[in-house]
Every structure is written in C-alpha cells, then in structure tokens.
Design a protein around this motif. Structure first.
Motif, short mmCIF file in Angstrom:
data_model
loop_
_atom_site.label_atom_id
_atom_site.label_comp_id
_atom_site.label_asym_id
_atom_site.label_seq_id
_atom_site.Cartn_x
_atom_site.Cartn_y
_atom_site.Cartn_z
N LYS A 1 5.15 -16.58 39.29
CA LYS A 1 6.38 -16.20 38.61
C LYS A 1 6.15 -15.79 37.15
CE LYS A 1 10.93 -17.99 37.44
NZ LYS A 1 11.82 -19.13 37.53
N LEU A 2 5.32 -16.52 36.44
CA LEU A 2 5.08 -16.22 35.04
C LEU A 2 4.50 -14.81 34.86
CD1 LEU A 2 5.14 -17.11 32.10
CD2 LEU A 2 2.91 -18.18 32.45
N TYR A 3 3.60 -14.42 35.75
CA TYR A 3 3.02 -13.08 35.71
C TYR A 3 4.11 -12.03 35.84
CZ TYR A 3 0.60 -8.92 37.39
OH TYR A 3 0.17 -7.64 37.57
N TRP A 4 5.00 -12.20 36.82
CA TRP A 4 6.05 -11.21 37.05
C TRP A 4 7.05 -11.18 35.90
CZ3 TRP A 4 5.47 -7.29 39.94
CH2 TRP A 4 4.67 -7.36 41.07
N VAL A 5 7.34 -12.33 35.33
CA VAL A 5 8.24 -12.36 34.19
C VAL A 5 7.62 -11.59 33.02
CG1 VAL A 5 9.27 -13.87 32.43
CG2 VAL A 5 9.42 -14.48 34.86
N ASN B 1 15.36 -13.44 38.01
CA ASN B 1 16.68 -13.81 38.54
C ASN B 1 17.62 -12.62 38.71
OD1 ASN B 1 15.28 -16.01 37.34
ND2 ASN B 1 17.12 -17.24 37.48
N PHE B 2 17.79 -11.82 37.64
CA PHE B 2 18.72 -10.70 37.68
C PHE B 2 18.09 -9.47 38.33
CE2 PHE B 2 20.54 -6.88 35.60
CZ PHE B 2 21.84 -7.00 36.05
N MET B 3 16.85 -9.21 37.98
CA MET B 3 16.13 -8.08 38.57
C MET B 3 14.64 -8.37 38.56
SD MET B 3 16.54 -5.10 35.61
CE MET B 3 16.17 -3.81 36.76
#
Length: 132
Positions: A29-33, A108-110
């Motif tokens: 998740k951190l990578y994608w964020v 979360n949003f996109m």
C-alpha cells in the motif's frame, strides 16, 4: 530478458502482485500511495508550467478535479478542501464533495493507475482546444 526474470519474480512475490478480475492488486500500500502522490503532483504541476496547456484546461471541471487531487496529494495524501467548494466536482465515476475534506486520496478515493486515464482526458481537452 532472462536476466530480469528473477528480479521481477522476487518483486511480485514480496508485494503479492496479482490480478483479480480486471484489477491489479498488491499488498504494498505504501508504494502505491507514494506513486499516486508523485503522479498527481507531477500532472498538475506540468499543467501549470505550460501556459498553452494551462489556458486550454483552466476553466474546466476536469482541471478543478485534478487540482483538488494534486493539493490533497501534496497535503499528506488527504483532501484539503478550503474554501469549501460550491458544487461537486466530477470526473468519470469519481465525485469530490466537501465531505471528503481530510480523507485519504490514495488508494481510498482513487488509485494511481486511474491517473493515467485522467491524464488521457486532460490531453484530449488540450488537443481539442489547441488544434482548432
């Protein structure tokens, strides 16, 4: 290239990269964020730095959408809606409302891959308005 296969396999295993239906999923998740934040900031900053591009889209709802996503990405990945918006801002199936203030944008949003479609829509408007 055969030499790259072990690197790719190791990465995929560590992040549990997989396809579920038409969606690509990962446990990282951190990578994608981080990727989402970088992309959102870059997209909007490129628009603002080019007078031709900026003038072509500055009065569109799509520009306002990108602006709010960029500002949220730059403000700890949370929407920073102030002053409050007067009307909802829509792009595709996404709607930015005042109730999103201080809520996370990515994932979360996109998602970061959706930004590629956002860039394509922005590019289409720029082409239409600059090639008249």
């Amino acid at each position: 290239h055969p030499w790259a296969k072990p690197f790719i396999e190791t990465y995929n295993k560590e992040t549990n990269l997989r396809k579920e239906g038409t969606t690509t999923k990962s446990e990282n998740k951190l990578y994608w964020v981080s990727i989402g934040r970088i992309m959102a900031i870059a997209i909007f900053d490129i628009l603002e730095s080019s007078r031709v591009c900026h003038n072509a889209v500055k009065n569109t709802e799509l520009f306002q959408f990108a602006k709010h996503v960029r500002h949220g990405a730059a403000h700890d990945n949370k929407f920073d809606i102030h002053p409050p918006i007067k009307t909802d801002i829509k792009w595709g199936d996404k709607t930015i409302t005042n109730s999103l203030n201080k809520t996370p944008i990515f994932p979360n949003f996109m998602t970061p891959p959706e930004l590629i479609f956002l860039m394509a829509d922005i590019s289409k408007i720029i082409e239409e308005k600059t090639h008249k």
